[in-house]
Scaffold this active site. Structure first.
Site, mmCIF file in Angstrom:
data_model
loop_
_atom_site.group_PDB
_atom_site.id
_atom_site.type_symbol
_atom_site.label_atom_id
_atom_site.label_comp_id
_atom_site.label_asym_id
_atom_site.label_seq_id
_atom_site.Cartn_x
_atom_site.Cartn_y
_atom_site.Cartn_z
ATOM 1 C CB CYS A 195 -0.916 0.005 1.218
ATOM 2 S SG CYS A 195 -2.078 1.393 1.239
ATOM 3 C CB VAL A 196 1.453 3.843 -2.590
ATOM 4 C CG1 VAL A 196 2.247 5.133 -2.709
ATOM 5 C CG2 VAL A 196 1.951 2.834 -3.612
#
Length: 346
Positions: A195-196
């Protein structure tokens, strides 16, 4: 002019050196990027809530009459931000940590003549490793502990080459459902995705926290959207520039709500079937899933068991063996009326 530019660059470099000296973590570009995203997300929340309370005088009056309504909204607001930071700071469950726990178990077995009655456990604070599967269970019930390589090999079908599940980056043997994340540069148990926005991987250790975060974020966005729509209905045409700002923010929020709802439904489906995003998207490329029919979930133990493992077994490194051919045949068998009555799906 050139001298002025050079002086400015020198001053900037000195300022950055002092900043990196005081805060060494800022010297890492990946960490700076993650920090920037966190600051941007917090500011985005503050902007939406701040403009709402700044423009909507009716909401202020309602707060004076019914303070519980605004108190609940603010409670959800802060709970969402707290859950975000808890999730971003949590470990997804690294293979190296599980391997270290098993090695600690080996040391405990060597030092003590009395073996633990648990299938495979290494108690170090809240760290516990459990292995599902009859073969690995029998190995740990003996007098000698099994090595990490032996454990991983027992989770795969007989005859599997050790190269088939070895990570060339971490130089470790990966149990089923583990994958190396190139962003974190570590192997993650039950790897879902990187997850950025959170700046971390989503895996076995924090998937439950991630689900609660998107649930709270969805509820907060829906509630905020309702408050924006209520304001526009009551104050449309009073001040055009306020209406323009609120409408633009509402459009962006509507897009976010659609994305969050789809994400919440998608991960709820993954939880109920005990799958990961990586397994669902790359099913045909994963060696241990290639020969399994599309609608057969090899790691699913039923809806109730899947929910229990997902919600209640958060602090445990839970390693799952690949199901046998008989178990796969049983899971691929079509449902009948008797199966529904006996709650086979649960």
């Amino acid at each position: 002019m050139t001298m002025i530019v050079a002086m400015c660059r020198t001053f900037r470099d000195r300022a950055l050196d002092r900043c990196f000296h005081c805060f060494p973590c800022l010297s890492d570009p990946a960490w700076r990027s993650s920090l920037g995203l966190k600051v941007a997300l917090v500011m985005l929340h503050l902007i939406y809530a701040g403009i709402l309370f700044l423009f909507d005088s009716d909401l202020i009056e309602k707060t004076k009459k019914e303070p519980w309504y605004t108190a609940l909204y603010l409670l959800l607001f802060f709970a969402t931000l707290v859950q975000y930071f808890i999730t971003s700071g949590s470990s997804p469950g690294y293979v190296l940590d599980a391997m270290r726990a098993v090695n600690e178990t080996n040391v405990m077995y060597k030092k003590s003549s009395t073996a633990s009655k648990q299938p495979a456990s290494s108690k170090n604070g809240s760290l516990i490793v459990t292995i599902e599967g009859s073969q690995t269970g029998r190995n740990f019930q003996g007098s000698n502990p099994a090595s990490w390589t032996k454990l991983v090999m027992d989770m795969y079908p007989p005859g599997t080459s050790i190269r088939a599940f070895s990570c060339f980056y971490c130089n470790v043997e990966q149990p089923p459902r583990a994958k190396h994340c190139h962003d974190c540069d570590k192997c993650v148990l039950q790897f879902d995705h990187h997850c950025v926005w959170l700046g971390t991987c989503i895996g076995q250790g924090n998937h439950c926290k991630f689900w609660w975060y998107i649930c709270e974020e969805t509820a907060l966005c829906l509630w905020t959207g309702i408050l924006y729509i209520t304001y526009l209905k009551a104050n449309i045409s009073r001040a055009w520039w306020k209406d323009a700002i609120m409408i633009l923010l509402l459009i962006a929020m509507a897009i976010s709500i659609i994305f969050l709802l789809l994400l919440l439904l998608f991960h709820s489906y993954l939880v109920l079937t005990n799958q990961t995003t990586y397994e669902l998207v790359r099913r045909r490329r994963i060696p241990y899933l290639r020969g399994i029919p599309e609608r057969v979930y090899p790691f699913s133990q039923g809806v109730c068991s899947n929910l229990y493992d997902f919600c209640c077994v958060c602090s445990i490194y839970h390693l799952e063996s690949l199901p046998s051919a008989q178990e796969l045949e049983e899971k691929s068998r079509p449902y009948t009326c008797l199966d529904v009555l006996t709650c086979r799906c649960c």
